[in-house]
Design an enzyme around this catalytic site. Structure first.
Site, PDB file in Angstrom:
ATOM      1  N   LEU A   1      37.924  43.806  44.768  1.00  0.00           N
ATOM      2  CA  LEU A   1      38.638  44.987  45.273  1.00  0.00           C
ATOM      3  C   LEU A   1      37.947  45.492  46.536  1.00  0.00           C
ATOM      4  O   LEU A   1      38.518  45.507  47.619  1.00  0.00           O
ATOM      5  CB  LEU A   1      38.667  46.076  44.202  1.00  0.00           C
ATOM      6  N   ASP A   2      36.687  45.909  46.377  1.00  0.00           N
ATOM      7  CA  ASP A   2      35.876  46.406  47.486  1.00  0.00           C
ATOM      8  C   ASP A   2      34.472  45.855  47.295  1.00  0.00           C
ATOM      9  O   ASP A   2      33.675  46.440  46.556  1.00  0.00           O
ATOM     10  CB  ASP A   2      35.871  47.935  47.473  1.00  0.00           C
ATOM     11  N   PRO A   3      34.187  44.664  47.861  1.00  0.00           N
ATOM     12  CA  PRO A   3      34.972  43.978  48.894  1.00  0.00           C
ATOM     13  C   PRO A   3      36.046  43.062  48.308  1.00  0.00           C
ATOM     14  O   PRO A   3      35.871  42.507  47.229  1.00  0.00           O
ATOM     15  CB  PRO A   3      33.907  43.142  49.598  1.00  0.00           C
TER      16      PRO A   3
ATOM     17  N   ASP B   1      40.424  45.270  50.072  1.00  0.00           N
ATOM     18  CA  ASP B   1      40.265  46.071  51.290  1.00  0.00           C
ATOM     19  C   ASP B   1      40.254  45.172  52.530  1.00  0.00           C
ATOM     20  O   ASP B   1      40.873  45.484  53.551  1.00  0.00           O
ATOM     21  CB  ASP B   1      38.991  46.922  51.212  1.00  0.00           C
TER      22      ASP B   1
END
Length: 939
Positions: free
Chosen positions: A615-617, A620
């Site tokens: 997700l993050d990273p 994004d």
């Protein structure tokens, strides 16, 4: 005895014919059969034409022809040539066919001549090969009948090229019409619609006449045809192509004519090996070296030639270890939306989506030189649209992609001419083949080299030249029956390391692919068993990566791809093991310095290690790159990029002082508040030292007014200006999202020393028992732990400050001033982490929330400014997957599947910043319901 004639004065095949004449006396009374073709309803060819049969019968050979009303030459013509037409062919010692024979129709102790499609261990034909060995059949494969220079001497190649060219011109007309352009190609039909190739050529000449008169729409632009190879297939295709008004250009001129050529003719380019093959080390091309060591070479076709080709006619033979003309990643690049000046449009006529319009892959070798062509088309359904996301559409000519025609029995569309052509090539070898007696050992025969070299199996075993087939089958030994399935499929194995909260969405996504076998390895047996109990096809394995590196090596070596869901500090251990065993790897975590240090080793080992696809990273990156590339392709500039992401409890579950809950260990969340940070703001680099100052950089955020959010910088954002290709941006900041109140409570904990990662004497596991109240008193430096409660709060307020007693009340509400016992874990950070993992655990009846926000400042060429907001909001499901596990697990699983399918082939440490990776990932995430929303403000 007839006088020997020197080879130098004989045409190709004549030496064999001369020698065969000496054998005529020995073939009298021999019996051969021409079997009925039943592999396809379209198969109308025969291995021998009536004229060939007449010559054989005159030589004293009995020829039995199995009856067939589908054969292009009627049975009467074979009867007139002296053949016997009957169903029973058991009298024949040699049986000739074209395509594969059904296993139950194979007659034992015979010699069969046909295209068996077994020499590359093609899985679908291995039952045929097994039956041939079991039934003591001698198999002669036309594909391996070769002369002393290694060139095939018997093939349908020329008419494959003829039929393929007719078909692709027919398809090109339909494809261009679907794109909004009526062209002269619309009057060309499929090859099987014509009585013979002469009629097809006339239709093409008529189309060419219209092209020469200027009737090709200028909106289509110059059309370039690329022919790979110079053999029979290519020459057959070029003979047909030359009925059009044309001009040949060398490869180095292809770009020029693609950009500036005329529309009153079409352009051709014949590409040979020397034009696109180069040594990996040092460049250059040596044909002899390439023949011996094709793996030393790479192809530049996708970079130097394919971008300027409208139509590709591929007729080259592809061997294992040879470079591919077009890989799956190449297709993603070539089929991306066009932004090239030579793809024209005019008023009322849409621009072409990209240069490449059609491919006719006559080699019809799934996964071969055209890698993304992984299954053949058919005469019934000759075309499919293949797009950059690997979607295939066989029902429409409209939509994104390239039109692909890859019929594996192309010549049968011109059956009489193909039969005549093939029969004349085969005839000189028949008298040699007729000496074959399947029950007699092979070494007692004296076949000529071309025939001897084409014998795949004899006397119940593979011949020495083809024993490698068994080796290839052993390599593919992972083919197995999945539970509940009667179909044997080519299975690929994925090993998932770690069975924590992210594991279930990963396993669920990959478990839906029936050709993937999953193993989940964990140091906690209960976790792995729990996953296996939900997904019966999953194999659980007990594995401690740090303690059992021997077991790690064994588990990793069994995989095609390893997905590491372990803590980030263990990834480099797994990556080293993958590099040593030649296994690809995927992880959702940041590409750490330790991972980067392994890049060159991974490249040398040919191993792909995909990082930062969570997700993050992860997501994004994908959303950011999609936006940036769109802006840059349209001539805009990215002036600023501010991004925030966070996993949170749903608002109704955030009723605690920290405004946070945990579905996994809180340590990383707490420790991150101590980290340093670096970002670019208005052209200046801002650096925040580690130790807790990060919480002074918190900003209240109102991009979603229904939420009460705050954010603070996360790690080093400045490097992403280069990684994202937005070096023109004056502001680049990536941050973490929390609900308002989080940072204030964390600040109180920091000031008190509760998030200190250093060992503290009072927290030694073997020291005296203490309570939380005693620990707080000790951290405050109080000598008397029995201090009056209100005085304790006052002392605490003096230390941690805040508005009123807000921070003190926050710690009190978390139970940190109670007389409850402390489970001491050496450091305040670890001790508090364990406590909060229990105190603030996300209950199974509660749900979590993921919020991702991008703010992109854009300057467009017309001077307008845009502030684009990209929001992704996802909720988890109570008693289902959490939002965080799904947001991390899904893209990780998608990336792993892309590596398995060859969509990601870059070696070394790979990040998802290129269109060939982020576009299909976003497309598949959207199909799974992970959908961002955009809004813009204009100035």
């Amino acid at each position: 005895m007839e006088k020997y004639i020197s080879k130098a004065f004989l045409p190709r095949g004549a030496v064999i014919w001369q020698n065969s004449r000496l054998k005529h006396s020995s073939v009298r009374g021999k019996v051969i059969a021409i079997r009925r073709e039943d592999q396809s309803v379209w198969e109308r060819r025969a291995p021998l034409a009536p004229t060939n049969v007449r010559r054989l019968t005159r030589a004293g050979v009995k020829v039995i022809v199995q009856p067939s009303n589908r054969r292009a030459y009627p049975m009467q013509t074979y009867l007139s040539a002296g053949a016997v037409v009957q169903e029973d062919i058991s009298e024949a010692s040699v049986i000739f066919g074209v395509k594969q024979v059904p296993v139950d129709q194979l007659l034992p102790n015979k010699t069969y001549c046909l295209f068996s499609h077994t020499i590359k261990a093609q899985e679908a034909n291995m039952p045929l090969l097994d039956a041939i060995l079991e039934k003591n059949i001698r198999l002669i494969d036309y594909e391996k009948l070769m002369d002393e220079s290694g060139q095939r001497v018997v093939a349908f190649g020329k008419y494959a090229g003829v039929a393929g060219m007719v078909n692709i011109l027919h398809g090109l007309g339909l494809r261009l019409l679907a794109l909004g352009h009526h062209t002269p190609f619309m009057h060309i039909g499929p090859a099987h619609n014509y009585r013979n190739s002469s009629m097809a050529r006339q239709a093409i000449r008529d189309a060419g006449y219209e092209i020469a008169l200027g009737m090709m729409p200028k909106s289509v632009g110059p059309l370039t045809f690329v022919f790979t190879g110079s053999g029979n297939v290519s020459q057959g295709g070029q003979e047909v192509f030359q009925e059009l008004p044309h001009e040949y250009v060398p490869p180095e001129m292809l770009q020029k004519v693609a950009e500036h050529g005329a529309t009153t003719k079409v352009y051709a380019c014949e590409v040979r090996r020397r034009h696109h093959l180069e040594r990996k080390d040092g460049g250059g091309f040596d044909p002899d070296e390439y023949t011996e060591h094709p793996s030393r070479y790479l192809s530049t076709f996708s970079k130097k030639i394919a971008p300027y080709a409208s139509v590709i006619l591929n007729g080259i033979y592809w061997a294992v270890d040879s470079p591919k003309l077009l890989t799956i990643p190449d297709a993603k690049y070539l089929l991306r939306p066009a932004n090239t000046p030579w793809l024209p449009s005019s008023v009322g006529a849409p621009a072409l989506p990209h240069r490449m319009l059609a491919i006719c892959d006559i080699s019809a070798d799934p996964g071969g030189s055209i890698e993304f062509m992984n299954e053949c088309t058919t005469i019934d359904t000759p075309f499919c649209l293949y797009d950059a996301d690997r979607n295939k559409d066989t029902k429409s000519f409209k939509g994104p992609g390239v039109l692909v025609c890859s019929i594996d029995n192309m010549p049968t569309q011109l059956p009489r001419e193909s039969t005549d052509f093939f029969g004349e090539l085969l005839y000189p070898y028949i008298f040699d083949i007729l000496q074959s007696e399947a029950n007699t050992p092979l070494d007692q025969h004296h076949f000529t080299p071309p025939v001897n070299g084409a014998i795949i199996a004899s006397n119940g075993k593979l011949t020495p030249n083809f024993e490698y087939i068994q080796e290839l089958r052993d390599i593919n030994s992972r083919s197995r029956h999945r539970p509940g399935s009667d179909l044997e499929e080519q299975c690929k194995r994925v090993v998932v390391l770690g069975a924590g909260y992210v594991c279930a969405p990963v396993v669920e996504y990959l478990n839906n692919e029936k050709n993937i076998q999953l193993t989940v390895a964990s140091a906690l047996k209960d976790e792995a068993d729990a996953i296996a109990s939900h997904y019966p096809a999953v194999e659980p394995v007990l594995l401690d990566v740090l303690e059992r590196k021997d077991t790690l090596q064994e588990v990793v070596s069994s995989a095609d791809v390893v997905i590491s869901l372990l803590p980030y500090n263990l990834h480099h251990i797994v990556a080293e093991c993958c590099i040593n065993t030649g296994v690809h790897m995927v992880t959702a975590s940041y590409c750490t310095a330790q991972m980067k240090d392994l890049h060159e080793r991974a490249v040398q080992a040919g191993v792909t290690v995909v990082n930062e696809v969570g997700l993050d990273p992860g997501i994004d990156h994908l959303l950011a790159m999609e936006c940036f590339d769109e802006v840059h392709q349209a001539g805009g500039k990215v002036e600023s990029f501010i991004s925030y992401c966070g996993g949170l409890p749903a608002p109704e579950c955030s009723d605690n002082a920290l405004r946070y809950k945990f579905s996994w260990s809180p340590r990383a969340v707490l420790h991150n508040t101590l980290s340093s940070a670096k970002y670019i703001y208005d052209g200046q680099t801002v650096e925040i030292p580690e130790g807790g100052e990060l919480m002074s950089e918190v900003q209240n955020l109102d991009f979603l007014p229904g939420f009460s959010l705050e954010g603070f910088p996360n790690r080093d954002s400045s490097k992403y200006a280069q990684l994202y290709g937005i070096t023109e941006a004056r502001t680049v900041l990536r941050g973490t999202l929390r609900f308002q109140g989080f940072s204030d409570t964390i600040t109180g904990m920091l000031l008190l020393g509760l998030i200190d990662p250093s060992p503290h004497p009072i927290l030694h596991p073997r020291g005296p028992d203490i309570t939380w109240r005693q620990l707080i008193g000790n951290l405050l430096g109080l000598m008397d732990s029995n201090i009056f409660y209100e005085n304790l709060k006052s002392k605490l307020a003096e230390r941690i400050g805040g508005t009123g007693m807000q921070r003190v009340n926050a710690l009190e509400s978390l139970g940190l001033l109670k007389e409850d016992p402390v489970l001491k874990l050496n450091t305040p950070l670890d001790t508090l982490s364990y406590y909060l993992s229990k105190k603030l655990a996300l209950d199974s009846t509660e749900r979590d929330l993921v919020i991702l926000r991008h703010e992109v400042g854009i300057l467009w060429p017309d001077g307008r400014s845009e502030e684009r907001g990209i929001n992704l909001v996802m909720y988890g499901q109570p008693r289902g997957h959490s939002a965080m596990s799904k947001a991390v697990g899904l893209p990780t699983a998608i990336a792993a599947k892309m590596v398995l399918d060859g969509e990601i082939q870059q070696k070394g440490m790979v990040l998802p910043f290129t269109p060939d990776i982020y576009r299909p990932m976003l497309s598949r995430l959207r199909a799974e319901g992970v959908q961002a929303v955009e809004n813009s403000k204009w100035n």
